[in-house]
Design a protein around this motif. Structure first.
Motif, PDB file in Angstrom:
ATOM      1  N   LYS A  12       5.125   0.375   8.571  1.00 44.68           N
ATOM      2  CA  LYS A  12       4.409   1.654   8.588  1.00 44.68           C
ATOM      3  C   LYS A  12       3.000   1.448   8.047  1.00 44.68           C
ATOM      4  CE  LYS A  12       8.638   4.237   7.886  1.00 44.68           C
ATOM      5  NZ  LYS A  12       9.380   5.115   6.982  1.00 44.68           N
ATOM      6  N   ILE A  13       2.013   1.698   8.902  1.00 43.57           N
ATOM      7  CA  ILE A  13       0.630   1.404   8.557  1.00 43.57           C
ATOM      8  C   ILE A  13      -0.213   2.670   8.654  1.00 43.57           C
ATOM      9  CG2 ILE A  13      -1.407   0.050   9.180  1.00 43.57           C
ATOM     10  CD1 ILE A  13       0.537  -2.005  10.427  1.00 43.57           C
ATOM     11  N   LEU A  14      -1.041   2.883   7.640  1.00 41.39           N
ATOM     12  CA  LEU A  14      -2.001   3.985   7.645  1.00 41.39           C
ATOM     13  C   LEU A  14      -3.386   3.393   7.877  1.00 41.39           C
ATOM     14  CD1 LEU A  14      -2.864   6.937   7.202  1.00 41.39           C
ATOM     15  CD2 LEU A  14      -2.936   6.443   4.743  1.00 41.39           C
ATOM     16  N   ILE A  15      -4.043   3.837   8.947  1.00 43.15           N
ATOM     17  CA  ILE A  15      -5.401   3.404   9.260  1.00 43.15           C
ATOM     18  C   ILE A  15      -6.355   4.522   8.862  1.00 43.15           C
ATOM     19  CG2 ILE A  15      -6.989   2.698  11.079  1.00 43.15           C
ATOM     20  CD1 ILE A  15      -4.493   1.836  12.698  1.00 43.15           C
ATOM     21  N   VAL A  16      -7.320   4.187   7.993  1.00 40.37           N
ATOM     22  CA  VAL A  16      -8.260   5.184   7.490  1.00 40.37           C
ATOM     23  C   VAL A  16      -9.682   4.762   7.841  1.00 40.37           C
ATOM     24  CG1 VAL A  16      -9.011   6.502   5.487  1.00 40.37           C
ATOM     25  CG2 VAL A  16      -6.693   5.536   5.533  1.00 40.37           C
ATOM     26  N   ASP A  41      -0.037   5.629  11.398  1.00 38.82           N
ATOM     27  CA  ASP A  41      -0.539   6.945  11.014  1.00 38.82           C
ATOM     28  C   ASP A  41      -2.043   6.798  10.836  1.00 38.82           C
ATOM     29  OD1 ASP A  41      -0.603   9.578  10.258  1.00 38.82           O
ATOM     30  OD2 ASP A  41       0.358   9.280   8.315  1.00 38.82           O
ATOM     31  N   GLU A  42      -2.784   7.870  11.030  1.00 41.13           N
ATOM     32  CA  GLU A  42      -4.243   7.812  10.932  1.00 41.13           C
ATOM     33  C   GLU A  42      -4.779   8.892  10.008  1.00 41.13           C
ATOM     34  OE1 GLU A  42      -6.478   7.451  14.642  1.00 41.13           O
ATOM     35  OE2 GLU A  42      -4.556   7.203  15.667  1.00 41.13           O
ATOM     36  N   ALA A  43      -5.921   8.578   9.412  1.00 38.10           N
ATOM     37  CA  ALA A  43      -6.667   9.556   8.624  1.00 38.10           C
ATOM     38  C   ALA A  43      -8.148   9.308   8.877  1.00 38.10           C
ATOM     39  CB  ALA A  43      -6.351   9.409   7.145  1.00 38.10           C
ATOM     40  N   ASP A  47     -10.074  11.524   1.673  1.00 40.66           N
ATOM     41  CA  ASP A  47      -9.347  12.681   1.139  1.00 40.66           C
ATOM     42  C   ASP A  47      -8.060  12.930   1.916  1.00 40.66           C
ATOM     43  OD1 ASP A  47     -11.240  13.257  -0.877  1.00 40.66           O
ATOM     44  OD2 ASP A  47     -12.508  14.280   0.588  1.00 40.66           O
ATOM     45  N   VAL A  48      -8.126  12.843   3.239  1.00 42.47           N
ATOM     46  CA  VAL A  48      -6.930  13.022   4.073  1.00 42.47           C
ATOM     47  C   VAL A  48      -5.938  11.891   3.801  1.00 42.47           C
ATOM     48  CG1 VAL A  48      -6.062  13.084   6.445  1.00 42.47           C
ATOM     49  CG2 VAL A  48      -8.151  14.318   5.858  1.00 42.47           C
ATOM     50  N   ALA A  49      -6.444  10.669   3.661  1.00 43.78           N
ATOM     51  CA  ALA A  49      -5.579   9.530   3.367  1.00 43.78           C
ATOM     52  C   ALA A  49      -4.865   9.718   2.039  1.00 43.78           C
ATOM     53  CB  ALA A  49      -6.393   8.242   3.344  1.00 43.78           C
ATOM     54  N   PHE A  50      -5.600  10.200   1.044  1.00 40.98           N
ATOM     55  CA  PHE A  50      -5.012  10.425  -0.274  1.00 40.98           C
ATOM     56  C   PHE A  50      -3.853  11.417  -0.193  1.00 40.98           C
ATOM     57  CE2 PHE A  50      -4.912  12.294  -4.559  1.00 40.98           C
ATOM     58  CZ  PHE A  50      -4.803  11.125  -5.312  1.00 40.98           C
ATOM     59  N   GLU A  51      -4.020  12.457   0.633  1.00 42.25           N
ATOM     60  CA  GLU A  51      -2.956  13.442   0.810  1.00 42.25           C
ATOM     61  C   GLU A  51      -1.748  12.850   1.532  1.00 42.25           C
ATOM     62  OE1 GLU A  51      -4.461  16.958   2.703  1.00 42.25           O
ATOM     63  OE2 GLU A  51      -6.081  17.183   1.251  1.00 42.25           O
ATOM     64  N   LYS A  52      -2.001  11.925   2.463  1.00 42.11           N
ATOM     65  CA  LYS A  52      -0.915  11.335   3.251  1.00 42.11           C
ATOM     66  C   LYS A  52      -0.183  10.218   2.512  1.00 42.11           C
ATOM     67  CE  LYS A  52      -2.464  12.291   7.907  1.00 42.11           C
ATOM     68  NZ  LYS A  52      -2.380  11.775   9.270  1.00 42.11           N
ATOM     69  N   CYS A  53      -0.821   9.645   1.502  1.00 42.08           N
ATOM     70  CA  CYS A  53      -0.236   8.486   0.806  1.00 42.08           C
ATOM     71  C   CYS A  53       0.761   8.922  -0.259  1.00 42.08           C
ATOM     72  CB  CYS A  53      -1.332   7.640   0.168  1.00 42.08           C
ATOM     73  SG  CYS A  53      -2.085   6.510   1.308  1.00 42.08           S
ATOM     74  N   LEU A  60       1.458  -0.449   4.392  1.00 41.84           N
ATOM     75  CA  LEU A  60       0.128  -1.035   4.376  1.00 41.84           C
ATOM     76  C   LEU A  60      -0.902   0.035   4.695  1.00 41.84           C
ATOM     77  CD1 LEU A  60      -1.617  -3.712   4.377  1.00 41.84           C
ATOM     78  CD2 LEU A  60      -1.268  -3.724   6.860  1.00 41.84           C
ATOM     79  N   VAL A  61      -2.027   0.000   3.984  1.00 36.23           N
ATOM     80  CA  VAL A  61      -3.140   0.906   4.268  1.00 36.23           C
ATOM     81  C   VAL A  61      -4.353   0.047   4.613  1.00 36.23           C
ATOM     82  CG1 VAL A  61      -4.693   2.683   3.376  1.00 36.23           C
ATOM     83  CG2 VAL A  61      -2.278   2.686   2.706  1.00 36.23           C
ATOM     84  N   LEU A  62      -4.895   0.264   5.805  1.00 38.16           N
ATOM     85  CA  LEU A  62      -6.127  -0.401   6.229  1.00 38.16           C
ATOM     86  C   LEU A  62      -7.224   0.654   6.166  1.00 38.16           C
ATOM     87  CD1 LEU A  62      -4.732  -2.317   9.331  1.00 38.16           C
ATOM     88  CD2 LEU A  62      -5.149  -3.213   7.031  1.00 38.16           C
ATOM     89  N   MET A  63      -8.180   0.458   5.243  1.00 36.16           N
ATOM     90  CA  MET A  63      -9.146   1.525   4.978  1.00 36.16           C
ATOM     91  C   MET A  63     -10.574   1.002   4.986  1.00 36.16           C
ATOM     92  SD  MET A  63      -8.974   4.140   1.804  1.00 36.16           S
ATOM     93  CE  MET A  63      -9.923   5.627   1.767  1.00 36.16           C
ATOM     94  N   ASP A  64     -11.425   1.725   5.666  1.00 37.11           N
ATOM     95  CA  ASP A  64     -12.861   1.455   5.668  1.00 37.11           C
ATOM     96  C   ASP A  64     -13.380   1.663   4.250  1.00 37.11           C
ATOM     97  OD1 ASP A  64     -15.570   1.252   6.158  1.00 37.11           O
ATOM     98  OD2 ASP A  64     -15.662   2.942   7.544  1.00 37.11           O
ATOM     99  N   VAL A  65     -14.212   0.743   3.789  1.00 39.69           N
ATOM    100  CA  VAL A  65     -14.721   0.884   2.424  1.00 39.69           C
ATOM    101  C   VAL A  65     -16.042   1.637   2.370  1.00 39.69           C
ATOM    102  CG1 VAL A  65     -13.529  -1.136   1.538  1.00 39.69           C
ATOM    103  CG2 VAL A  65     -15.827  -1.383   2.473  1.00 39.69           C
ATOM    104  N   GLN A  66     -16.645   1.920   3.528  1.00 39.40           N
ATOM    105  CA  GLN A  66     -17.925   2.621   3.538  1.00 39.40           C
ATOM    106  C   GLN A  66     -17.808   3.913   4.340  1.00 39.40           C
ATOM    107  OE1 GLN A  66     -20.648  -0.282   5.111  1.00 39.40           O
ATOM    108  NE2 GLN A  66     -20.980  -1.168   3.101  1.00 39.40           N
ATOM    109  N   MET A  67     -17.219   4.911   3.705  1.00 44.04           N
ATOM    110  CA  MET A  67     -17.086   6.225   4.330  1.00 44.04           C
ATOM    111  C   MET A  67     -17.708   7.254   3.406  1.00 44.04           C
ATOM    112  SD  MET A  67     -13.235   6.379   5.891  1.00 44.04           S
ATOM    113  CE  MET A  67     -12.447   6.176   4.309  1.00 44.04           C
TER     114      MET A  67
END
Length: 74
Positions: A12-16, A41-43, A47-53, A60-67
Protein backbone atom coordinates in the motif's frame (compact mmCIF):
# COMPACT_ATOMS: atom_id res chain seq x y z
CA UNK A 1 19.18 -4.72 -15.70
CA UNK A 2 18.17 -7.59 -13.44
CA UNK A 3 16.11 -6.42 -10.47
CA UNK A 4 15.60 -8.59 -7.40
CA UNK A 5 11.99 -7.88 -6.40
CA UNK A 6 11.93 -10.35 -3.52
CA UNK A 7 12.76 -7.51 -1.13
CA UNK A 8 9.60 -5.54 -1.97
CA UNK A 9 7.35 -6.15 1.00
CA UNK A 10 5.16 -3.06 0.81
CA UNK A 11 1.83 -3.20 -0.98
CA UNK A 12 0.00 0.00 0.00
CA UNK A 13 1.65 3.17 -1.25
CA UNK A 14 0.69 6.81 -0.77
CA UNK A 15 1.96 9.15 -3.49
CA UNK A 16 2.05 12.81 -2.43
CA UNK A 17 2.77 15.51 -4.97
CA UNK A 18 1.09 18.77 -5.90
CA UNK A 19 1.67 17.96 -9.58
CA UNK A 20 -0.91 15.61 -11.07
CA UNK A 21 1.46 14.64 -13.89
CA UNK A 22 4.18 13.70 -11.38
CA UNK A 23 1.76 11.49 -9.44
CA UNK A 24 0.73 9.83 -12.72
CA UNK A 25 4.37 9.21 -13.68
CA UNK A 26 5.09 7.52 -10.34
CA UNK A 27 1.95 5.38 -10.68
CA UNK A 28 3.02 4.29 -14.16
CA UNK A 29 6.50 3.39 -12.91
CA UNK A 30 5.02 1.29 -10.13
CA UNK A 31 2.81 -0.54 -12.63
CA UNK A 32 5.99 -1.64 -14.39
CA UNK A 33 7.32 -3.61 -11.41
CA UNK A 34 6.84 -7.17 -12.60
CA UNK A 35 5.08 -9.58 -10.29
CA UNK A 36 3.75 -6.98 -7.88
CA UNK A 37 0.44 -5.21 -7.58
CA UNK A 38 0.36 -2.14 -5.42
CA UNK A 39 -2.64 -0.45 -3.88
CA UNK A 40 -2.00 3.21 -4.62
CA UNK A 41 -3.51 6.17 -2.83
CA UNK A 42 -2.84 9.79 -3.79
CA UNK A 43 -2.71 13.16 -2.11
CA UNK A 44 -2.14 16.52 -3.76
CA UNK A 45 -0.77 18.26 -0.68
CA UNK A 46 1.04 17.54 2.55
CA UNK A 47 -2.05 18.48 4.55
CA UNK A 48 -4.19 15.92 2.69
CA UNK A 49 -1.43 13.32 3.10
CA UNK A 50 -1.27 14.00 6.83
CA UNK A 51 -5.01 13.35 7.09
CA UNK A 52 -4.72 10.12 5.09
CA UNK A 53 -1.72 8.75 7.01
CA UNK A 54 -3.26 6.65 9.71
CA UNK A 55 -1.02 4.12 11.51
CA UNK A 56 -0.75 0.92 9.49
CA UNK A 57 -2.72 2.21 6.49
CA UNK A 58 0.22 2.65 4.10
CA UNK A 59 3.43 0.67 3.87
CA UNK A 60 5.29 3.38 1.97
CA UNK A 61 4.87 7.11 1.38
CA UNK A 62 6.51 8.70 -1.66
CA UNK A 63 6.37 12.45 -1.12
CA UNK A 64 7.61 15.49 -2.98
CA UNK A 65 9.84 17.53 -0.70
CA UNK A 66 9.18 20.86 -2.44
CA UNK A 67 5.48 21.59 -2.20
CA UNK A 68 3.63 24.67 -0.98
CA UNK A 69 2.36 24.36 2.57
CA UNK A 70 3.30 21.16 4.37
CA UNK A 71 6.14 19.64 2.35
CA UNK A 72 8.09 16.39 2.53
CA UNK A 73 10.60 17.78 5.02
CA UNK A 74 7.92 18.77 7.50
Amino acid sequence: MDTDTTTLTFKKILIVDDSRSSRMMVKNCLKGVAGFEFEIDEADSGDVAFEKCKPGLHDLVLMDVQMPGLDGYE
